[in-house]
Design a protein around this motif. Structure first.
Motif, short mmCIF file in Angstrom:
data_model
loop_
_atom_site.label_atom_id
_atom_site.label_comp_id
_atom_site.label_asym_id
_atom_site.label_seq_id
_atom_site.Cartn_x
_atom_site.Cartn_y
_atom_site.Cartn_z
N THR A 135 0.84 -1.19 0.00
CA THR A 135 0.00 0.00 0.00
C THR A 135 0.87 1.24 0.00
OG1 THR A 135 -0.07 0.18 2.41
CG2 THR A 135 -1.71 -1.25 1.38
N PRO A 136 0.34 2.39 -0.45
CA PRO A 136 1.11 3.63 -0.38
C PRO A 136 1.62 3.91 1.03
CG PRO A 136 -0.81 3.95 -1.75
CD PRO A 136 -0.95 2.58 -1.15
N PHE A 137 0.77 3.62 2.03
CA PHE A 137 1.19 3.86 3.41
C PHE A 137 2.43 3.07 3.77
CE2 PHE A 137 1.18 2.37 7.81
CZ PHE A 137 1.20 3.57 8.50
N GLN A 138 2.46 1.78 3.41
CA GLN A 138 3.60 0.94 3.75
C GLN A 138 4.87 1.41 3.06
OE1 GLN A 138 4.10 -1.31 5.96
NE2 GLN A 138 2.03 -1.75 6.68
N PHE A 139 4.77 1.86 1.82
CA PHE A 139 5.95 2.36 1.13
C PHE A 139 6.49 3.61 1.81
CE2 PHE A 139 4.53 -0.41 -2.32
CZ PHE A 139 5.74 -0.87 -2.80
N ALA A 140 5.59 4.53 2.18
CA ALA A 140 6.03 5.76 2.85
C ALA A 140 6.61 5.46 4.22
CB ALA A 140 4.85 6.73 2.96
N LEU A 141 5.97 4.54 4.96
CA LEU A 141 6.46 4.18 6.29
C LEU A 141 7.84 3.52 6.20
CD1 LEU A 141 5.91 3.96 9.33
CD2 LEU A 141 4.78 1.77 8.89
N ASP A 147 9.96 9.40 10.90
CA ASP A 147 9.71 10.76 10.40
C ASP A 147 8.43 10.85 9.58
OD1 ASP A 147 12.04 11.75 11.53
OD2 ASP A 147 13.25 11.20 9.79
N TYR A 148 7.79 9.73 9.29
CA TYR A 148 6.60 9.75 8.46
C TYR A 148 5.41 10.24 9.27
CZ TYR A 148 2.84 8.14 5.41
OH TYR A 148 1.72 8.08 4.62
N ILE A 149 4.84 11.38 8.88
CA ILE A 149 3.78 12.01 9.67
C ILE A 149 2.42 11.36 9.44
CG2 ILE A 149 4.98 14.23 9.72
CD1 ILE A 149 3.04 15.21 7.57
N GLY A 150 2.33 10.41 8.51
CA GLY A 150 1.05 9.76 8.25
C GLY A 150 0.71 8.64 9.20
N ILE A 151 1.63 8.27 10.10
CA ILE A 151 1.39 7.12 10.99
C ILE A 151 0.21 7.39 11.91
CG2 ILE A 151 2.35 5.64 12.77
CD1 ILE A 151 5.11 6.26 11.71
N PRO A 225 1.41 -6.50 14.96
CA PRO A 225 1.26 -5.26 14.20
C PRO A 225 2.16 -5.28 12.96
CG PRO A 225 1.42 -4.79 16.54
CD PRO A 225 1.73 -6.26 16.38
N ALA A 226 1.73 -4.59 11.93
CA ALA A 226 2.43 -4.63 10.65
C ALA A 226 3.80 -3.96 10.70
CB ALA A 226 1.57 -3.98 9.56
N HIS A 227 4.08 -3.21 11.75
CA HIS A 227 5.36 -2.52 11.86
C HIS A 227 5.58 -2.14 13.32
CE1 HIS A 227 8.53 0.48 11.14
NE2 HIS A 227 8.65 -0.01 9.92
N GLN A 228 6.83 -2.08 13.73
CA GLN A 228 7.16 -1.68 15.10
C GLN A 228 6.58 -0.30 15.43
OE1 GLN A 228 8.65 -3.56 17.28
NE2 GLN A 228 9.54 -2.26 18.87
N LEU A 229 6.61 0.61 14.47
CA LEU A 229 6.10 1.97 14.71
C LEU A 229 4.57 1.97 14.81
CD1 LEU A 229 8.45 4.01 12.36
CD2 LEU A 229 8.48 3.93 14.87
N ILE A 230 3.91 1.05 14.11
CA ILE A 230 2.46 0.93 14.25
C ILE A 230 2.12 0.41 15.64
CG2 ILE A 230 0.44 -0.38 13.47
CD1 ILE A 230 1.46 -0.14 10.64
N ALA A 231 2.91 -0.55 16.13
CA ALA A 231 2.71 -1.05 17.50
C ALA A 231 2.86 0.09 18.51
CB ALA A 231 3.71 -2.17 17.80
N GLU A 232 3.88 0.89 18.34
CA GLU A 232 4.11 2.00 19.26
C GLU A 232 2.96 3.00 19.20
OE1 GLU A 232 7.28 5.67 19.96
OE2 GLU A 232 7.87 3.94 18.75
N GLU A 233 2.47 3.28 18.00
CA GLU A 233 1.39 4.26 17.86
C GLU A 233 0.09 3.74 18.47
OE1 GLU A 233 0.15 7.96 17.20
OE2 GLU A 233 2.18 7.23 16.76
N ILE A 234 -0.19 2.44 18.32
CA ILE A 234 -1.38 1.87 18.97
C ILE A 234 -1.29 2.08 20.48
CG2 ILE A 234 -2.56 -0.29 19.53
CD1 ILE A 234 -1.80 -1.29 16.71
N LEU A 235 -0.11 1.80 21.06
CA LEU A 235 0.06 1.96 22.50
C LEU A 235 -0.09 3.42 22.90
CD1 LEU A 235 3.09 -0.46 23.10
CD2 LEU A 235 0.67 -0.87 23.61
N ARG A 236 0.46 4.32 22.13
CA ARG A 236 0.35 5.75 22.44
C ARG A 236 -1.11 6.21 22.43
NH1 ARG A 236 4.89 8.92 22.39
NH2 ARG A 236 6.83 7.93 21.67
#
Length: 278
Positions: A135-141, A147-151, A225-236
């Motif tokens: 997906t576009p999101f995964q490529f940008a992430l 630094d990706y502000i779309g997360i 989670p599909a990415h470590q940063l997605i896991a972190e954002e869910i927790l946040r």
């Protein structure tokens, strides 16, 4: 995550020298129409109004369109709506699917390699991922990482439409992956969800498509989670609670961690070494 906002901004950017283009983030009908009227009087040209997050202001947008039409101010509205199910397409509606086909994936890789060469190998690996992950999101992430502000909006929009139990499952999976670096068997949640322990529990029947888009399945019914940063954002998002202060999300970590341990202990008859390690 399909890139609708990017497409809309690109259209506005490409047309900016031919027509006055405005980015409409809020609507106050009389005030907004007055601004449209001024733009039209100065330029003598029809106006393109790009509306991001139009799902938040549909009633006002309809009112604005009616008022602009009544005052003979020519305005074209390009509205970006976030929907998780494909609507019936009309002459003025285009649905942008998340999944990219292979030619599109190759184009994305080449473009992102130029702006993030340090991520070249990781971007190339996305070509071999299942279509749901291309997906576009995964490529940008992958290209920009932290630094990706779309997360944040990507995760928030999928948590907003989740039930309480769905949010909890996502949070526990995020805990397991963020701190334990492990995927978790869906069957661990059987007792917690009141599901018969002798019948396989499939997350595809528990979670909806928006929540599944935050996860990937590893080795048969193991989810993370599909990415470590997605896991972190869910927790946040979840652990910050009603206060919404993301800086203090770890205050609620002990309570969630203890509950997670109880779920794991209750969820299997014989704990595996992997689960004990987690």
């Amino acid at each position: 995550g399909a890139g609708g906002t990017t497409v809309a901004r690109r259209i506005g950017w490409d047309l900016r020298r031919r027509y006055p283009v405005v980015m409409l983030r809020r609507v106050t009908p009389r005030e907004t129409v007055a601004r449209f009227r001024h733009l039209f009087s100065v330029t003598g040209l029809p106006i393109l109004a790009v509306v991001e997050g139009a799902d938040a202001i549909p009633d006002r947008l309809e009112h604005l369109y009616t008022e602009a039409k009544a005052e003979n101010v020519p305005v074209v509205f390009l509205s970006v709506l976030r929907q998780f199910r494909q609507p019936s397409e009309g002459p003025r509606t285009v649905f942008l699917d998340q999944a990219l086909n292979l030619p599109e994936c190759h184009r994305f890789v080449e473009v992102f390699k130029r702006v993030a060469p340090e991520s070249s190998s990781a971007l190339a690996k996305l070509l071999h991922k299942p279509m749901s992950q291309r997906t576009p999101f995964q490529f940008a992430l992958t290209a920009f990482g932290r630094d990706y502000i779309g997360i944040t909006p990507y995760v928030e929009s999928r948590l907003d439409v989740a039930t309480d139990s769905q949010r909890e499952i996502l949070t526990y999976l995020a805990l397991a992956y963020y701190y334990g670096h492990k995927a978790l068997l869906s069957q661990v949640f059987a007792s917690y969800l009141g599901h018969p322990e002798h019948i396989p529990l499939r997350f595809e029947k528990i979670l909806q498509q928006p929540q599944l888009e935050l996860l990937v399945e590893d080795n048969g019914q193991k989810w993370r989670p599909a990415h470590q940063l997605i896991a972190e954002e869910i927790l946040r998002v979840v652990l910050s609670g009603a206060s919404g202060d993301r800086r203090n999300w770890k205050r609620n970590l002990p309570e969630w961690a203890i509950d997670f341990i109880r779920i794991c202990r209750r969820g299997v008859q014989t704990p595996s070494d992997d689960l004990i390690d987690l």
